[in-house]
Design an enzyme around this catalytic site. Structure first.
Site, short mmCIF file in Angstrom:
data_model
loop_
_atom_site.label_atom_id
_atom_site.label_comp_id
_atom_site.label_asym_id
_atom_site.label_seq_id
_atom_site.Cartn_x
_atom_site.Cartn_y
_atom_site.Cartn_z
N THR A 1 0.83 -1.21 0.00
CA THR A 1 0.00 0.00 0.00
C THR A 1 0.86 1.26 0.00
O THR A 1 0.57 2.23 -0.71
CB THR A 1 -0.94 0.01 1.22
OG1 THR A 1 -1.76 -1.16 1.20
CG2 THR A 1 -1.83 1.24 1.20
N ASP B 1 -6.67 -3.61 -3.49
CA ASP B 1 -6.07 -4.52 -2.52
C ASP B 1 -6.77 -5.88 -2.56
O ASP B 1 -7.92 -5.99 -3.00
CB ASP B 1 -6.18 -3.92 -1.12
CG ASP B 1 -5.13 -4.48 -0.17
OD1 ASP B 1 -4.27 -5.26 -0.62
OD2 ASP B 1 -5.17 -4.13 1.03
N THR C 1 -1.48 -11.25 -2.07
CA THR C 1 -0.63 -12.19 -1.35
C THR C 1 -0.65 -13.55 -2.03
O THR C 1 0.15 -14.42 -1.69
CB THR C 1 -1.12 -12.35 0.10
OG1 THR C 1 -2.48 -12.79 0.09
CG2 THR C 1 -1.02 -11.03 0.86
#
Length: 325
Positions: free
Chosen positions: A59, A103, A152
């Site tokens: 971020t 995200d 991830t």
């Protein structure tokens, strides 16, 4: 420790420029080139995919990209985009060159993926008005923009969608020395004094993750404030870590539960991640994404085709933890 009430916002610790970003020198160097090129060409950056464990700076990097490009930073979370209309609302409100940060990118629904791929490729979206025989397909032109996506779990992103990214950066867990520098930088921003030794101990307990390092530093500030001392030294850190349930080896309670499950129930392994999850009470994804990377980095556990195995070093550390309890 602090004068007056000081609310510590997470953005206080975020680097204000690429010069302040500590770690991943090759990533930062290449990013500078891509940004300078885009500015000279007066065009948006290529879409960027950031891959790495939680808390490793994805971020922060996305915010810096927008800042360096002189554009707006617009952030959305993939799980919150349940249908194409949700994405359409965001895309049509972007200004030219804006950075759209998404995200948990691997959690985008398939229907949204299809809309986003066209938008990233051609800067247009096709929107169906109504349904059935009277439905109409309307094409809406978009201004050029840059998607910066964080994930991830890159394997869960479809190949066609991954191919839309011209730039991919992989962020790994940090080494202890880099984390120590991050802690010292953050302490300076907080206007507190921490010794080099104390910062090094915190770094070794931070699981290779800046977010954890900064949270630990804030807890040390709490303990120091209550003790009415202005110095965070080795003794304060060791005493405080013990109260927080963090072993001097850097292992947190969740790590110890993982290692004990392997040792006590499988005699060191091999064991599958689902079996370990059922014994520790954690979700398999949490073990794979949050707990296990640190244990692998420290050489306490290895992955094999048959499952996870506790290493000799893992056995030694686990014995040390048990002796200290």
């Amino acid at each position: 420790m602090h004068e007056g009430n000081m609310f510590v916002n997470g953005d206080l610790f975020r680097p204000a420029s690429l010069d302040e970003f500590i770690g991943f020198p090759d990533v930062i160097s290449n990013l500078r080139v891509f940004i300078r090129s885009a500015l000279k060409r007066k065009s948006p950056l290529d879409h960027i995919l950031l891959v790495g464990p939680p808390g490793t700076g994805k971020t922060s990097l996305a915010k810096l990209i927008a800042k360096e490009m002189g554009t707006n930073f617009v952030a959305i979370n993939a799980p919150a985009i349940s249908k194409p209309a949700d994405l359409l609302s965001t895309l049509t409100n972007l200004k030219s060159g804006d950075v759209l940060f998404i995200d948990e990118f691997h959690r985008l629904p398939k229907s949204v993926e299809e809309v986003l791929m066209i938008a990233m490729e051609d800067f247009v979206v096709d929107y169906v008005v109504e349904s059935g025989p009277y439905g109409q397909n309307i094409r809406i032109a978009l201004v050029p923009f840059t998607v910066v996506a964080a994930t991830t779990r890159p394997a869960l992103i479809s190949s066609p969608l991954r191919s839309r990214f011209g730039i991919t950066f992989s962020l790994s867990l940090y080494d202890d020395d880099t984390l120590r520098q991050i802690i010292l930088q953050a302490a300076d921003k907080l206007k507190v004094f921490i010794t080099e030794v104390a910062a090094g101990i915190l770094a070794s307990c931070s699981r290779g993750t800046p977010r954890i390092a900064l949270n630990l530093l804030k807890r040390m500030v709490d303990f120091a404030t209550v003790r009415n001392t202005k110095i965070i030294d080795e003794q304060l850190v060791m005493d405080s870590l013990k109260k927080l349930g963090i072993h001097k080896s850097g292992l947190h309670q969740a790590d110890i539960k993982f290692l004990r499950a392997l040792m006590d129930h499988f005699e060191g392994g091999p064991a599958g991640i689902n079996a370990i999850a059922s014994l520790t009470g954690e979700e398999p994804a949490t073990l794979e994404e949050v707990i296990e990377p640190f244990l692998l980095q420290k050489g306490l556990v290895v992955r094999t085709p048959r499952g996870r195995i506790l290493t000799d070093e893992g056995r030694r550390i686990l014995q040390e933890v048990q002796n200290d309890m």
